[in-house]
Scaffold this motif. Structure first.
Motif, PDB file in Angstrom:
ATOM      1  N   TRP A   1      76.697  39.910  35.892  1.00 31.52           N
ATOM      2  CA  TRP A   1      76.694  41.149  35.119  1.00 31.52           C
ATOM      3  C   TRP A   1      76.891  40.851  33.643  1.00 31.52           C
ATOM      4  N   TYR A   2      76.417  41.791  32.827  1.00 33.03           N
ATOM      5  CA  TYR A   2      76.434  41.652  31.377  1.00 33.03           C
ATOM      6  C   TYR A   2      76.881  42.991  30.797  1.00 33.03           C
ATOM      7  N   GLY A   3      77.684  42.944  29.747  1.00 31.27           N
ATOM      8  CA  GLY A   3      78.238  44.181  29.196  1.00 31.27           C
ATOM      9  C   GLY A   3      79.353  44.651  30.088  1.00 31.27           C
TER      10      GLY A   3
ATOM     11  N   VAL B   1      70.269  46.581  37.919  1.00 27.41           N
ATOM     12  CA  VAL B   1      70.762  47.950  37.821  1.00 27.41           C
ATOM     13  C   VAL B   1      71.360  48.068  36.432  1.00 27.41           C
ATOM     14  N   LEU B   2      70.928  49.086  35.740  1.00 26.56           N
ATOM     15  CA  LEU B   2      71.326  49.334  34.366  1.00 26.56           C
ATOM     16  C   LEU B   2      72.072  50.653  34.293  1.00 26.56           C
ATOM     17  N   ASP B   3      73.164  50.689  33.565  1.00 21.70           N
ATOM     18  CA  ASP B   3      73.902  51.925  33.329  1.00 21.70           C
ATOM     19  C   ASP B   3      73.830  52.226  31.842  1.00 21.70           C
TER      20      ASP B   3
ATOM     21  N   PHE C   1      66.153  53.053  26.802  1.00 21.83           N
ATOM     22  CA  PHE C   1      67.507  53.002  27.345  1.00 21.83           C
ATOM     23  C   PHE C   1      68.427  52.326  26.329  1.00 21.83           C
ATOM     24  N   THR C   2      69.653  52.794  26.279  1.00 23.16           N
ATOM     25  CA  THR C   2      70.735  52.088  25.578  1.00 23.16           C
ATOM     26  C   THR C   2      71.723  51.715  26.665  1.00 23.16           C
ATOM     27  N   ALA C   3      71.737  50.442  27.011  1.00 19.52           N
ATOM     28  CA  ALA C   3      72.527  49.967  28.153  1.00 19.52           C
ATOM     29  C   ALA C   3      73.969  49.686  27.765  1.00 19.52           C
ATOM     30  N   THR C   4      74.897  50.110  28.627  1.00 18.53           N
ATOM     31  CA  THR C   4      76.300  49.761  28.463  1.00 18.53           C
ATOM     32  C   THR C   4      76.674  48.623  29.413  1.00 18.53           C
ATOM     33  N   GLY C   5      75.919  48.493  30.491  1.00 18.18           N
ATOM     34  CA  GLY C   5      76.161  47.428  31.450  1.00 18.18           C
ATOM     35  C   GLY C   5      74.936  47.179  32.306  1.00 18.18           C
ATOM     36  N   ILE C   6      74.759  45.916  32.703  1.00 20.25           N
ATOM     37  CA  ILE C   6      73.601  45.525  33.526  1.00 20.25           C
ATOM     38  C   ILE C   6      74.097  44.536  34.571  1.00 20.25           C
ATOM     39  N   THR C   7      73.665  44.743  35.820  1.00 21.56           N
ATOM     40  CA  THR C   7      73.971  43.829  36.905  1.00 21.56           C
ATOM     41  C   THR C   7      72.666  43.379  37.560  1.00 21.56           C
ATOM     42  N   VAL C   8      72.534  42.085  37.790  1.00 24.83           N
ATOM     43  CA  VAL C   8      71.362  41.553  38.486  1.00 24.83           C
ATOM     44  C   VAL C   8      71.567  41.795  39.975  1.00 24.83           C
ATOM     45  N   VAL C   9      70.553  42.381  40.630  1.00 23.74           N
ATOM     46  CA  VAL C   9      70.690  42.654  42.069  1.00 23.74           C
ATOM     47  C   VAL C   9      69.717  41.858  42.928  1.00 23.74           C
ATOM     48  N   GLU C  10      68.589  41.439  42.394  1.00 17.54           N
ATOM     49  CA  GLU C  10      67.613  40.654  43.169  1.00 17.54           C
ATOM     50  C   GLU C  10      66.936  39.658  42.266  1.00 17.54           C
TER      51      GLU C  10
END
Length: 157
Positions: free
Chosen positions: A31-33, A107-109, A148-157
């Protein structure tokens, strides 16, 4: 004089190191952010219809990464559907992603909105992506795009 030269050399090295994307393989679970939960993420293909009703909103989406800034990892392009892409910037440039995230599902939030990106900004991103001078000069019209302005990103696949 030697101290001044040494200081300048160290400063240049740090600047060059800071201009690189983070290292890593972007494995599932990385994850990032801000660390985010991946449950309840909607498919990014739902975003265009939702933007018809709202100017902007916060959401969590699942999408495939088509491209990442090779210079610093400071932006992403996501596949929305076969003909549409979305552009992602990190909130306050607070984090960057490794180039290895290209081709992965994330997945991006963050916040999503429809914007018109000016020619100068589109050309800047094309330079970052190491496009040819001809490709950059061919950009002559602003582009309406999902941003998008991302606050957090997680790699899922």
């Amino acid at each position: 004089m030697k101290h001044l030269l040494l200081t300048a050399l160290v400063a240049c090295s740090l600047i060059k190191a800071a201009a690189q994307p983070p290292a890593g393989n972007a494995n599932p679970g990385d994850w990032y952010g801000e660390k985010i939960q991946t449950a309840n993420a909607i498919d990014i293909a739902e975003i265009p219809a939702k933007l018809n009703n709202k100017e902007s909103f916060n959401t969590k989406v699942k999408a495939k990464v088509l491209d990442v800034c090779p210079k610093k990892g400071c932006w992403l392009k996501l596949a929305v559907n076969d003909s549409t892409t979305a552009f992602v910037k990190m909130k306050d440039y607070g984090f960057f992603l490794p180039t290895a995230v290209k081709g992965k599902t994330i997945v991006l939030d963050g916040e999503v909105k429809m914007i018109t990106t000016p020619v100068s900004e589109l050309q800047h991103y094309a330079k970052d992506a190491k496009k040819s001078a001809a490709e950059i000069n061919a950009i002559t019209q602003p582009k309406k795009e999902i941003r998008f302005t991302a606050t957090g990103i997680t790699v899922v696949e």
